[in-house]
Design an enzyme around this catalytic site. Structure first.
Site, PDB file in Angstrom:
ATOM      1  N   ASP A  77      -9.989  -5.920   2.143  1.00 58.78           N
ATOM      2  CA  ASP A  77      -9.272  -5.003   3.020  1.00 58.78           C
ATOM      3  C   ASP A  77     -10.243  -4.473   4.071  1.00 58.78           C
ATOM      4  O   ASP A  77     -11.143  -3.679   3.770  1.00 58.78           O
ATOM      5  CB  ASP A  77      -8.689  -3.841   2.195  1.00 58.78           C
ATOM      6  CG  ASP A  77      -7.773  -2.980   3.042  1.00 58.78           C
ATOM      7  OD1 ASP A  77      -8.222  -2.460   4.088  1.00 58.78           O
ATOM      8  OD2 ASP A  77      -6.593  -2.822   2.680  1.00 58.78           O
ATOM      9  N   ASP A 128     -10.487  -0.588   4.551  1.00 51.95           N
ATOM     10  CA  ASP A 128     -11.174   0.077   3.440  1.00 51.95           C
ATOM     11  C   ASP A 128     -12.679  -0.188   3.488  1.00 51.95           C
ATOM     12  O   ASP A 128     -13.489   0.704   3.207  1.00 51.95           O
ATOM     13  CB  ASP A 128     -10.610  -0.396   2.097  1.00 51.95           C
ATOM     14  CG  ASP A 128      -9.240   0.205   1.819  1.00 51.95           C
ATOM     15  OD1 ASP A 128      -8.846   1.151   2.539  1.00 51.95           O
ATOM     16  OD2 ASP A 128      -8.554  -0.278   0.897  1.00 51.95           O
ATOM     17  N   ARG A 184       0.665  -1.919   7.559  1.00 46.30           N
ATOM     18  CA  ARG A 184       1.499  -2.941   6.941  1.00 46.30           C
ATOM     19  C   ARG A 184       2.159  -2.343   5.714  1.00 46.30           C
ATOM     20  O   ARG A 184       1.461  -1.931   4.791  1.00 46.30           O
ATOM     21  CB  ARG A 184       0.577  -4.101   6.538  1.00 46.30           C
ATOM     22  CG  ARG A 184       1.188  -5.438   6.672  1.00 46.30           C
ATOM     23  CD  ARG A 184       0.152  -6.504   6.549  1.00 46.30           C
ATOM     24  NE  ARG A 184      -0.549  -6.520   5.263  1.00 46.30           N
ATOM     25  CZ  ARG A 184      -1.046  -7.610   4.709  1.00 46.30           C
ATOM     26  NH1 ARG A 184      -0.898  -8.776   5.311  1.00 46.30           N
ATOM     27  NH2 ARG A 184      -1.693  -7.578   3.573  1.00 46.30           N
ATOM     28  N   THR A 198       7.278  -4.547   2.073  1.00 47.21           N
ATOM     29  CA  THR A 198       7.918  -5.528   2.964  1.00 47.21           C
ATOM     30  C   THR A 198       6.894  -6.377   3.715  1.00 47.21           C
ATOM     31  O   THR A 198       7.239  -7.430   4.249  1.00 47.21           O
ATOM     32  CB  THR A 198       8.780  -4.806   4.015  1.00 47.21           C
ATOM     33  OG1 THR A 198       7.901  -4.037   4.857  1.00 47.21           O
ATOM     34  CG2 THR A 198       9.799  -3.893   3.379  1.00 47.21           C
TER      35      THR A 198
END
Ligand code: PRP
Ligand code: URA
Length: 207
Positions: free
Chosen positions: A198, A201, A102, A106
């Site tokens: 995340d 992660d 991602r 944007t």
């Protein structure tokens, strides 16, 4: 077509995953276990056929899956964390990979890799990604697979935001989507709230 799997074992393990103090090792193991449990629900209506076998006692007819060699499609990276659990239930599966990240500015998915079997048009695909946030990554992965001829596809995610559910079910109304939780909302960085942070992660320890 969205199904929220509310099995107590899945909910319990998901709570452990959400906790910020959960270690990378535990996070990875819990995701693997939840993926295995979710497959149980996802495959509930998979077709069976009867075959003739012999037990040590007598010959008989018994049921097996029509399709044993599904294609598991993790969306890289975080999807890899769910692929192992699905593979345990489908040890003869193929594993295709779709690399998407991602873009932090944007928030749109950027494709960087894809590798899959040549006969995906004839097989059942289980796409896995723990997070369905804006829905951009999952929707793009489904479009990519359809463009390559696949039509029998299931999407399996762990935690979704309402926006992600809306996007993916609007873009792909033909695809069954399974999640373990639909959370409240997205924050300003398009992270799921409360979510679990995340996922990539936390799986790979890249903090
Ligand atoms: C995460 C996650 C999904 C995506 C979800 O991947 O694993 O693929 O974000 O967000 P979306 O629904 O808004 O598209 P990320 O891009 O962080 O890459 P990673 O798996 O390599 O960490
Ligand atoms: N990707 C993640 O890993 N977590 C989120 O909350 C949203 C996108």
């Amino acid at each position: 077509m969205i199904t929220e799997i509310k099995h107590p074992l899945i909910q319990h393990k998901l709570t452990l995953m959400r906790k910020k103090e959960t270690s990378t090792k535990d996070f990875r193991e819990l995701l693997d276990e939840i993926a295995m449990l979710m497959v149980y629900e996802v495959t509930r209506d998979f077709p069976l056929k009867e075959i003739a076998i012999e037990t040590p006692v007598a010959p008989c007819k018994s049921k097996v899956l029509v399709e044993e060699n599904v294609v598991i499609v993790p969306i890289l990276r975080a999807g890899l964390g769910m692929a192992g659990g699905v593979l345990k239930m489908f040890p003869n599966a193929s594993v295709a990979h779709i690399g998407l990240y991602r873009d932090p500015e944007t928030l749109k998915p950027v494709e960087y890799y894809s590798k899959m079997p040549s006969d995906i048009d004839k097989r059942t695909l289980i796409v896995v990604d723990p997070m369905l946030a804006t829905g951009g990554s999952s929707s793009a992965a489904l479009t990519l697979l359809k463009n390559k001829g696949a039509s029998n596809i299931i999407l399996m995610c762990l935690v979704a935001a309402p926006k992600g559910v809306e996007v993916v079910t609007k873009d792909h109304p033909d695809i069954p989507v399974y999640v373990a939780a639909i959370d409240e909302r997205l924050n300003d960085h398009a992270y799921i709230v409360p979510g679990l942070g995340d996922a990539g992660d936390r799986i790979f320890g890249t903090f």
